[in-house]
Design a protein around this motif. Structure first.
Motif, mmCIF file in Angstrom:
data_model
loop_
_atom_site.group_PDB
_atom_site.id
_atom_site.type_symbol
_atom_site.label_atom_id
_atom_site.label_comp_id
_atom_site.label_asym_id
_atom_site.label_seq_id
_atom_site.Cartn_x
_atom_site.Cartn_y
_atom_site.Cartn_z
ATOM 1 N N ALA A 16 0.840 -1.210 0.000
ATOM 2 C CA ALA A 16 0.000 0.000 0.000
ATOM 3 C C ALA A 16 0.869 1.252 0.000
ATOM 4 N N ALA A 17 1.970 1.222 0.768
ATOM 5 C CA ALA A 17 2.863 2.392 0.812
ATOM 6 C C ALA A 17 3.521 2.619 -0.542
ATOM 7 N N LYS A 18 3.949 1.539 -1.189
ATOM 8 C CA LYS A 18 4.555 1.678 -2.524
ATOM 9 C C LYS A 18 3.561 2.289 -3.496
ATOM 10 N N ASN A 19 2.339 1.781 -3.449
ATOM 11 C CA ASN A 19 1.308 2.293 -4.368
ATOM 12 C C ASN A 19 0.999 3.753 -4.089
ATOM 13 N N LYS A 20 0.856 4.080 -2.803
ATOM 14 C CA LYS A 20 0.524 5.457 -2.425
ATOM 15 C C LYS A 20 1.628 6.421 -2.886
ATOM 16 N N MET A 21 2.880 5.992 -2.728
ATOM 17 C CA MET A 21 3.994 6.885 -3.062
ATOM 18 C C MET A 21 4.470 6.706 -4.506
ATOM 19 N N LYS A 22 3.770 5.799 -5.220
ATOM 20 C CA LYS A 22 4.087 5.537 -6.630
ATOM 21 C C LYS A 22 5.581 5.208 -6.832
ATOM 22 N N ARG A 23 6.043 4.297 -6.015
ATOM 23 C CA ARG A 23 7.454 3.898 -6.089
ATOM 24 C C ARG A 23 7.542 2.401 -6.388
ATOM 25 N N PRO A 24 8.450 1.981 -7.269
ATOM 26 C CA PRO A 24 8.567 0.562 -7.615
ATOM 27 C C PRO A 24 9.306 -0.267 -6.558
ATOM 28 N N ASN A 25 10.063 0.413 -5.696
ATOM 29 C CA ASN A 25 10.866 -0.311 -4.708
ATOM 30 C C ASN A 25 10.359 -0.074 -3.288
ATOM 31 N N PRO A 26 10.628 -1.015 -2.397
ATOM 32 C CA PRO A 26 11.406 -2.231 -2.602
ATOM 33 C C PRO A 26 10.622 -3.310 -3.358
ATOM 34 N N VAL A 27 11.355 -4.090 -4.137
ATOM 35 C CA VAL A 27 10.780 -5.311 -4.692
ATOM 36 C C VAL A 27 10.404 -6.198 -3.496
ATOM 37 N N VAL A 28 9.176 -6.725 -3.519
ATOM 38 C CA VAL A 28 8.693 -7.521 -2.376
ATOM 39 C C VAL A 28 8.607 -8.997 -2.783
ATOM 40 N N THR A 29 9.332 -9.818 -2.055
ATOM 41 C CA THR A 29 9.351 -11.257 -2.351
ATOM 42 C C THR A 29 8.806 -12.043 -1.158
ATOM 43 N N PHE A 30 7.859 -12.891 -1.438
ATOM 44 C CA PHE A 30 7.417 -13.871 -0.434
ATOM 45 C C PHE A 30 8.374 -15.052 -0.501
ATOM 46 N N GLN A 31 8.984 -15.393 0.617
ATOM 47 C CA GLN A 31 9.850 -16.568 0.650
ATOM 48 C C GLN A 31 9.233 -17.629 1.563
ATOM 49 N N PHE A 32 9.091 -18.809 1.024
ATOM 50 C CA PHE A 32 8.390 -19.899 1.716
ATOM 51 C C PHE A 32 9.380 -21.023 1.978
ATOM 52 N N LEU A 33 9.686 -21.206 3.242
ATOM 53 C CA LEU A 33 10.580 -22.284 3.650
ATOM 54 C C LEU A 33 9.761 -23.580 3.638
ATOM 55 N N VAL A 34 10.108 -24.477 2.735
ATOM 56 C CA VAL A 34 9.273 -25.677 2.577
ATOM 57 C C VAL A 34 9.632 -26.715 3.642
ATOM 58 N N THR A 35 8.634 -27.088 4.424
ATOM 59 C CA THR A 35 8.825 -28.116 5.455
ATOM 60 C C THR A 35 7.751 -29.196 5.286
ATOM 61 N N LYS A 36 7.908 -30.217 6.085
ATOM 62 C CA LYS A 36 6.916 -31.295 6.041
ATOM 63 C C LYS A 36 5.521 -30.775 6.422
ATOM 64 N N HIS A 37 5.487 -29.727 7.249
ATOM 65 C CA HIS A 37 4.208 -29.209 7.732
ATOM 66 C C HIS A 37 3.453 -28.383 6.695
ATOM 67 N N ASN A 38 4.189 -27.780 5.741
ATOM 68 C CA ASN A 38 3.504 -26.835 4.839
ATOM 69 C C ASN A 38 3.621 -27.191 3.363
ATOM 70 N N GLU A 39 4.265 -28.288 3.014
ATOM 71 C CA GLU A 39 4.519 -28.553 1.599
ATOM 72 C C GLU A 39 3.229 -28.719 0.791
ATOM 73 N N HIS A 40 2.138 -29.065 1.467
ATOM 74 C CA HIS A 40 0.859 -29.231 0.762
ATOM 75 C C HIS A 40 0.226 -27.866 0.421
ATOM 76 N N GLU A 41 0.816 -26.785 0.889
ATOM 77 C CA GLU A 41 0.213 -25.457 0.685
ATOM 78 C C GLU A 41 0.839 -24.668 -0.467
ATOM 79 N N ILE A 42 1.827 -25.252 -1.127
ATOM 80 C CA ILE A 42 2.602 -24.490 -2.113
ATOM 81 C C ILE A 42 1.724 -23.900 -3.219
ATOM 82 N N ASP A 43 0.786 -24.674 -3.756
ATOM 83 C CA ASP A 43 -0.054 -24.146 -4.843
ATOM 84 C C ASP A 43 -0.827 -22.913 -4.396
#
Ligand code: SF4
Length: 203
Positions: A137-164
């Motif tokens: 929301a802050a990027k959009n409000k200020m019309k700035r492309p940065n920071p690039v935002v990356t979701f990083q998902f540590l794959v474990t036995k508990h969450n591997e079924h959620e990747i899709d």
């Protein structure tokens, strides 16, 4: 050309394979002094293209973290940090954008509170999602492309079924990238229950 600077060793979470989460450092702990950060940049900044401002510890716990970032950005160095996103209020989000931070990795390691907290012990998934939304929301409000935002998902036995579903969530929130990461298990005997069944996601 590239260095890593650890802003702090402190963290609000208790991730089971991290020295900060375990409170088990065998080296000095604390926050980097902003004068030391400047001294490093004065000495090697001209050669640098890239700084990772993270290692073990939550960078936004450092009270002057964005001052570190600004010092580097003033030298035109590409700056990345990585966060559990628990401290990104709307106000902090705007400060992040104005700091000029180039890229931010947000650790999201589950799509329900139950799966998320299997690794991010003491963490609240709702805070991760709200913090990420605040940033976009802050990027959009200020019309700035940065920071690039990356979701990083540590794959474990508990969450591997959620990747899709992870990709769909990333798209709906508007992150720039979704990235999977294999979990680093220091102690195979105690960490065995984290290792995913899908071997392509296993380190
Ligand atoms: S959020 Fe990051 S720094 Fe904090 S305990 Fe977890 S892995 Fe370690």
């Amino acid at each position: 050309m590239a260095i890593s600077i650890e802003p702090t060793t402190t963290c609000n979470l208790r991730c089971p394979q991290c020295p900060s989460g375990l409170r088990q450092f065998t080296r000095d702990t604390g926050n980097i002094n902003i004068d030391l950060n400047k001294k490093i940049l004065d000495q090697v900044g001209k050669q640098l293209q890239h700084i990772n401002y993270y290692f073990q510890g939550e960078p936004f716990i450092h009270p002057d973290f964005l001052t570190l970032v600004k010092e580097a950005r003033a030298r035109n160095i590409y700056v990345i940090t990585s966060t559990n996103a628990h401290f990104i209020t709307p106000e902090i989000a705007e400060k992040i954008v104005t700091s000029g931070l180039s890229e931010i990795i947000v650790s999201i390691d589950g799509l329900t509170q139950e799966t998320y907290e299997q690794y991010r012990i003491n963490g609240k998934l709702e805070k991760v999602i709200t913090g990420t939304k605040n940033l976009i929301a802050a990027k959009n409000k200020m019309k700035r492309p940065n920071p690039v935002v990356t979701f990083q998902f540590l794959v474990t036995k508990h969450n591997e079924h959620e990747i899709d579903k992870l990709y769909a969530l990333g798209e709906s929130i508007g992150v720039d990238e979704v990235r999977l990461k294999s979990v680093q298990v220091y102690d195979y005997e105690t960490g065995r229950d984290l290792i995913p069944e899908n071997e392509t996601c296993s380190r």
